[in-house]
Design a protein around this motif. Structure first.
Motif, PDB file in Angstrom:
ATOM      1  N   GLN A  65       0.866  -7.717   5.548  1.00 21.10           N
ATOM      2  CA  GLN A  65      -0.080  -8.294   6.489  1.00 21.10           C
ATOM      3  C   GLN A  65      -1.427  -7.631   6.267  1.00 21.10           C
ATOM      4  O   GLN A  65      -1.497  -6.414   6.051  1.00 21.10           O
ATOM      5  CB  GLN A  65       0.384  -8.062   7.926  1.00 21.10           C
ATOM      6  N   ALA A  66      -2.483  -8.414   6.326  1.00 24.61           N
ATOM      7  CA  ALA A  66      -3.825  -7.852   6.159  1.00 24.61           C
ATOM      8  C   ALA A  66      -4.160  -6.966   7.349  1.00 24.61           C
ATOM      9  O   ALA A  66      -3.876  -7.322   8.493  1.00 24.61           O
ATOM     10  CB  ALA A  66      -4.852  -8.975   6.037  1.00 24.61           C
ATOM     11  N   PRO A  67      -4.764  -5.809   7.094  1.00 21.80           N
ATOM     12  CA  PRO A  67      -5.154  -4.939   8.211  1.00 21.80           C
ATOM     13  C   PRO A  67      -6.426  -5.446   8.879  1.00 21.80           C
ATOM     14  O   PRO A  67      -7.135  -6.288   8.340  1.00 21.80           O
ATOM     15  CB  PRO A  67      -5.410  -3.595   7.524  1.00 21.80           C
ATOM     16  N   ARG A  68      -6.703  -4.934  10.039  1.00 21.34           N
ATOM     17  CA  ARG A  68      -7.971  -5.210  10.712  1.00 21.34           C
ATOM     18  C   ARG A  68      -8.742  -3.894  10.764  1.00 21.34           C
ATOM     19  O   ARG A  68      -8.183  -2.820  10.576  1.00 21.34           O
ATOM     20  CB  ARG A  68      -7.741  -5.749  12.119  1.00 21.34           C
ATOM     21  N   MET A  69     -10.020  -3.985  11.034  1.00 24.52           N
ATOM     22  CA  MET A  69     -10.838  -2.789  11.159  1.00 24.52           C
ATOM     23  C   MET A  69     -10.422  -2.018  12.414  1.00 24.52           C
ATOM     24  O   MET A  69     -10.197  -2.619  13.466  1.00 24.52           O
ATOM     25  CB  MET A  69     -12.320  -3.157  11.259  1.00 24.52           C
ATOM     26  N   MET A  76      10.164  -5.382   8.946  1.00 22.48           N
ATOM     27  CA  MET A  76       9.124  -4.383   8.876  1.00 22.48           C
ATOM     28  C   MET A  76       7.871  -5.016   8.270  1.00 22.48           C
ATOM     29  O   MET A  76       7.959  -5.920   7.465  1.00 22.48           O
ATOM     30  CB  MET A  76       9.565  -3.227   7.996  1.00 22.48           C
ATOM     31  N   ILE A  77       6.742  -4.465   8.644  1.00 17.19           N
ATOM     32  CA  ILE A  77       5.458  -4.978   8.160  1.00 17.19           C
ATOM     33  C   ILE A  77       4.698  -3.859   7.456  1.00 17.19           C
ATOM     34  O   ILE A  77       4.618  -2.736   7.956  1.00 17.19           O
ATOM     35  CB  ILE A  77       4.612  -5.535   9.317  1.00 17.19           C
ATOM     36  N   LEU A  78       4.147  -4.179   6.308  1.00 15.21           N
ATOM     37  CA  LEU A  78       3.290  -3.274   5.555  1.00 15.21           C
ATOM     38  C   LEU A  78       1.862  -3.789   5.686  1.00 15.21           C
ATOM     39  O   LEU A  78       1.568  -4.911   5.289  1.00 15.21           O
ATOM     40  CB  LEU A  78       3.699  -3.254   4.081  1.00 15.21           C
ATOM     41  N   PHE A  79       0.983  -3.006   6.289  1.00 15.56           N
ATOM     42  CA  PHE A  79      -0.419  -3.391   6.360  1.00 15.56           C
ATOM     43  C   PHE A  79      -1.058  -3.007   5.037  1.00 15.56           C
ATOM     44  O   PHE A  79      -1.072  -1.837   4.655  1.00 15.56           O
ATOM     45  CB  PHE A  79      -1.113  -2.715   7.547  1.00 15.56           C
ATOM     46  N   ASP A  80      -1.563  -4.005   4.325  1.00 14.46           N
ATOM     47  CA  ASP A  80      -2.023  -3.807   2.957  1.00 14.46           C
ATOM     48  C   ASP A  80      -3.178  -4.757   2.673  1.00 14.46           C
ATOM     49  O   ASP A  80      -3.265  -5.832   3.250  1.00 14.46           O
ATOM     50  CB  ASP A  80      -0.854  -4.092   2.001  1.00 14.46           C
ATOM     51  N   ASP A  81      -4.050  -4.348   1.788  1.00 16.08           N
ATOM     52  CA  ASP A  81      -5.187  -5.167   1.400  1.00 16.08           C
ATOM     53  C   ASP A  81      -5.405  -4.981  -0.092  1.00 16.08           C
ATOM     54  O   ASP A  81      -5.366  -3.843  -0.580  1.00 16.08           O
ATOM     55  CB  ASP A  81      -6.427  -4.730   2.184  1.00 16.08           C
ATOM     56  N   LEU A  82      -5.644  -6.040  -0.809  1.00 18.63           N
ATOM     57  CA  LEU A  82      -5.842  -5.938  -2.252  1.00 18.63           C
ATOM     58  C   LEU A  82      -7.110  -5.165  -2.607  1.00 18.63           C
ATOM     59  O   LEU A  82      -7.260  -4.708  -3.743  1.00 18.63           O
ATOM     60  CB  LEU A  82      -5.841  -7.326  -2.891  1.00 18.63           C
ATOM     61  N   ARG A  83      -7.997  -4.957  -1.627  1.00 18.57           N
ATOM     62  CA  ARG A  83      -9.174  -4.109  -1.888  1.00 18.57           C
ATOM     63  C   ARG A  83      -8.757  -2.676  -2.182  1.00 18.57           C
ATOM     64  O   ARG A  83      -9.498  -1.932  -2.822  1.00 18.57           O
ATOM     65  CB  ARG A  83     -10.134  -4.143  -0.708  1.00 18.57           C
ATOM     66  N   PHE A  84      -7.548  -2.277  -1.735  1.00 16.14           N
ATOM     67  CA  PHE A  84      -7.067  -0.923  -2.027  1.00 16.14           C
ATOM     68  C   PHE A  84      -6.956  -0.709  -3.532  1.00 16.14           C
ATOM     69  O   PHE A  84      -7.064   0.419  -4.015  1.00 16.14           O
ATOM     70  CB  PHE A  84      -5.708  -0.664  -1.374  1.00 16.14           C
ATOM     71  N   ASP A  85      -6.738  -1.783  -4.288  1.00 17.95           N
ATOM     72  CA  ASP A  85      -6.625  -1.685  -5.746  1.00 17.95           C
ATOM     73  C   ASP A  85      -7.936  -1.273  -6.396  1.00 17.95           C
ATOM     74  O   ASP A  85      -7.949  -0.852  -7.555  1.00 17.95           O
ATOM     75  CB  ASP A  85      -6.181  -3.026  -6.341  1.00 17.95           C
ATOM     76  N   GLN A  86      -9.032  -1.387  -5.685  1.00 19.39           N
ATOM     77  CA  GLN A  86     -10.338  -1.031  -6.230  1.00 19.39           C
ATOM     78  C   GLN A  86     -10.654   0.459  -6.072  1.00 19.39           C
ATOM     79  O   GLN A  86     -11.637   0.943  -6.607  1.00 19.39           O
ATOM     80  CB  GLN A  86     -11.429  -1.860  -5.557  1.00 19.39           C
ATOM     81  N   HIS A  87      -9.823   1.178  -5.341  1.00 25.54           N
ATOM     82  CA  HIS A  87     -10.057   2.602  -5.111  1.00 25.54           C
ATOM     83  C   HIS A  87      -9.586   3.401  -6.321  1.00 25.54           C
ATOM     84  O   HIS A  87      -8.451   3.280  -6.744  1.00 25.54           O
ATOM     85  CB  HIS A  87      -9.314   3.068  -3.858  1.00 25.54           C
ATOM     86  N   ASP A  88     -10.471   4.197  -6.879  1.00 25.89           N
ATOM     87  CA  ASP A  88     -10.139   5.025  -8.038  1.00 25.89           C
ATOM     88  C   ASP A  88     -10.480   6.482  -7.726  1.00 25.89           C
ATOM     89  O   ASP A  88     -11.630   6.880  -7.807  1.00 25.89           O
ATOM     90  CB  ASP A  88     -10.924   4.555  -9.261  1.00 25.89           C
ATOM     91  N   PRO A  89      -9.476   7.288  -7.354  1.00 24.43           N
ATOM     92  CA  PRO A  89      -9.753   8.677  -7.008  1.00 24.43           C
ATOM     93  C   PRO A  89      -9.939   9.588  -8.222  1.00 24.43           C
ATOM     94  O   PRO A  89     -10.167  10.773  -8.072  1.00 24.43           O
ATOM     95  CB  PRO A  89      -8.511   9.084  -6.208  1.00 24.43           C
ATOM     96  N   GLY A  90      -9.823   9.061  -9.415  1.00 23.23           N
ATOM     97  CA  GLY A  90     -10.009   9.858 -10.628  1.00 23.23           C
ATOM     98  C   GLY A  90      -8.730   9.964 -11.431  1.00 23.23           C
ATOM     99  O   GLY A  90      -7.632   9.752 -10.908  1.00 23.23           O
TER     100      GLY A  90
END
Length: 86
Positions: free
Chosen positions: A40-44, A1-15
C-alpha cells in the motif's frame, strides 16, 4: 498484513558500502509478497506523528534539509530533496 511501500524508495542510494541497497529492498518485497503481504502506498506523516517517535530537534533538522544534500549522522544522509507539505 500490509507493507507500506513506495517505488520512490528505489531511488535512495546510501552509497556502495552501506548495507541498505535496492537489491535488499527487492528481496524483502519478494519475500513478503510470497507470504501474502499486500503493498500500500504510504501517506505523508504529520509533524505530530513524527514528533511521537523523534525529537522536535530532529524533525526540525530534517525539515530544514529540504532541497539540500545533508549528512544527518554517520549512517544517514539526504541524497535528493526532502518533500514536505504541511
Amino acid at each position: 498484513m500490509i507493507l507500506f511501500d513506495d517505488l520512490r524508495f528505489d531511488q535512495h542510494d546510501p552509497g556502495p558500502d552501506h548495507v541498505e541497497r535496492i537489491a535488499r529492498l527487492a528481496a524483502v518485497r519478494e519475500g513478503l509478497a510470497a507470504r501474502g503481504w499486500q503493498r500500500q502506498a504510504p501517506r505523508m506523516a504529520t509533524v505530530s506523528e513524527l514528533q511521537a517517535v523523534h525529537t522536535t530537534r530532529h524533525v526540525d533538522r530534517v525539515l530544514a534539509a529540504a532541497g539540500q544534500s545533508v549528512q544527518l549522522d554517520p549512517d544517514t544522509r539526504t541524497t535528493w530533496r526532502v518533500v514536505w507539505t504541511a
